[in-house]
Design an enzyme around this catalytic site. Structure first.
Site, PDB file in Angstrom:
ATOM      1  N   ASP A   7       0.847  -1.195   0.000  1.00 35.10           N
ATOM      2  CA  ASP A   7       0.000   0.000   0.000  1.00 35.10           C
ATOM      3  C   ASP A   7       0.882   1.244   0.000  1.00 35.10           C
ATOM      4  OD1 ASP A   7      -2.620   1.276   0.102  1.00 35.10           O
ATOM      5  OD2 ASP A   7      -2.031   1.943   2.101  1.00 35.10           O
ATOM      6  N   GLU A   9       0.712   5.751   0.411  1.00 34.96           N
ATOM      7  CA  GLU A   9      -0.009   6.999   0.636  1.00 34.96           C
ATOM      8  C   GLU A   9       0.666   8.054  -0.238  1.00 34.96           C
ATOM      9  OE1 GLU A   9      -2.751   7.275   2.277  1.00 34.96           O
ATOM     10  OE2 GLU A   9      -2.696   5.258   3.149  1.00 34.96           O
ATOM     11  N   HIS A  59      -4.360  11.093   5.341  1.00 36.25           N
ATOM     12  CA  HIS A  59      -3.204  10.409   5.936  1.00 36.25           C
ATOM     13  C   HIS A  59      -2.548  11.171   7.090  1.00 36.25           C
ATOM     14  CE1 HIS A  59      -0.654  13.175   3.669  1.00 36.25           C
ATOM     15  NE2 HIS A  59      -1.150  12.734   2.514  1.00 36.25           N
ATOM     16  N   HIS A 154      -5.778   6.880   7.515  1.00 42.25           N
ATOM     17  CA  HIS A 154      -5.197   5.956   6.555  1.00 42.25           C
ATOM     18  C   HIS A 154      -3.683   5.938   6.752  1.00 42.25           C
ATOM     19  CE1 HIS A 154      -8.547   5.068   3.636  1.00 42.25           C
ATOM     20  NE2 HIS A 154      -9.092   5.986   4.426  1.00 42.25           N
ATOM     21  N   ASP A 159      -2.952  -0.415   6.803  1.00 39.88           N
ATOM     22  CA  ASP A 159      -3.807  -0.836   5.703  1.00 39.88           C
ATOM     23  C   ASP A 159      -3.323  -2.159   5.112  1.00 39.88           C
ATOM     24  OD1 ASP A 159      -5.305   1.388   6.120  1.00 39.88           O
ATOM     25  OD2 ASP A 159      -4.879   2.354   4.212  1.00 39.88           O
TER      26      ASP A 159
END
EC number: 2.7.7.7
Length: 245
Positions: A7, A9, A59, A154, A159
């Site tokens: 994942d 960001e 985030h 997030h 995640d």
């Protein structure tokens, strides 16, 4: 099989607007078992620009916090070495892959598919499994009773950890019962099957399940009921089986 749940960001939603990666996480899973945390990769990255307001609200990683973090060029070798030859598992893969490809191409390092064996998009798979329903990571966590109480903002690492649990729930039971047999064992099974089809057999002996086995079977069905939030298919067949008996 080595798989990497991945994942990122980013500073914004559109790579076309010059947005960059500011956090990346990759969690290793081997033969459907998560590796220890020391086999995970997690890096904050100086994106060399500010985040868009909407992304920052998601985030929470400020420009000030990221100012002294390494740039993508400084972590790219560690990242590529970690994911090399593995299968990536990503929720909404086109988004993350687009940003990874942009960062790699800026450095003349090709595309992410040049380094990995394949990519699984769990969002695409979820839409096929649950058409017409919400299939965000949060929605899937709720559907499969995955605890996400620690997820206030997030973050790439949390995640990844949540997605790993969701992926295992989504793919439960897909493995063949013979998947781990050696080729010689498979061949022996096929020969035995062919022999049984050409040899006259006596009456089949039926061995009833023990009380302990029946209890374990009921416990497993309870788990399936919880997963589908109702009665699994086997439950609907049980009355017919009882009647036939």
């Amino acid at each position: 099989m080595r798989q990497i749940i991945l994942d990122t960001e980013t500073t914004g939603l559109r790579v076309e607007d010059g947005n960059r990666i500011l956090e990346i996480a990759a969690v290793e899973m081997v033969n459907r078992k998560l590796s220890k945390p020391d086999r995970h990769l997690h890096r904050f990255i100086n994106p060399e620009r500010d985040s868009e307001e909407g992304a920052l609200n998601v985030h929470g990683l400020s420009t000030e916090f990221l100012a002294d973090k390494p740039k993508f060029a400084e972590i790219v070798d560690d990242f590529l070495d970690f994911v090399r030859d593995a299968e990536l598992i990503i929720h909404n893969a086109p988004f993350d892959v687009g940003f990874l490809n942009m960062e790699l191409e800026r450095l003349g390092r090709g595309k992410i598919t040049d380094y990995v064996s394949g990519i699984i998009d769990t969002l695409k798979d979820a839409k096929e499994m649950f058409p017409g329903k919400r299939n965000s990571l949060d929605a899937l966590c709720d559907r499969f009773d995955v605890d996400r109480s620690a997820r206030t903002l997030h973050g790439a690492l949390i995640d990844c950890e949540l997605l790993a649990e969701v992926y295992l729930c989504m793919t439960r039971g897909q493995d063949s019962l013979l998947i781990d047999l050696a080729p010689a064992e498979n061949e022996a099974n096929e020969q035995q099957l062919n022999l049984s089809q050409t040899t006259q057999r006596g009456p089949l002996r039926v061995q009833r399940a023990s009380a302990e086995e029946l209890s374990e079977h009921d416990s497993y069905l309870d788990t399936l009921d919880k997963t589908v939030k109702g009665s699994c298919l086997w439950r609907t067949l049980e009355p017919k089986q009882d009647a036939a008996a």
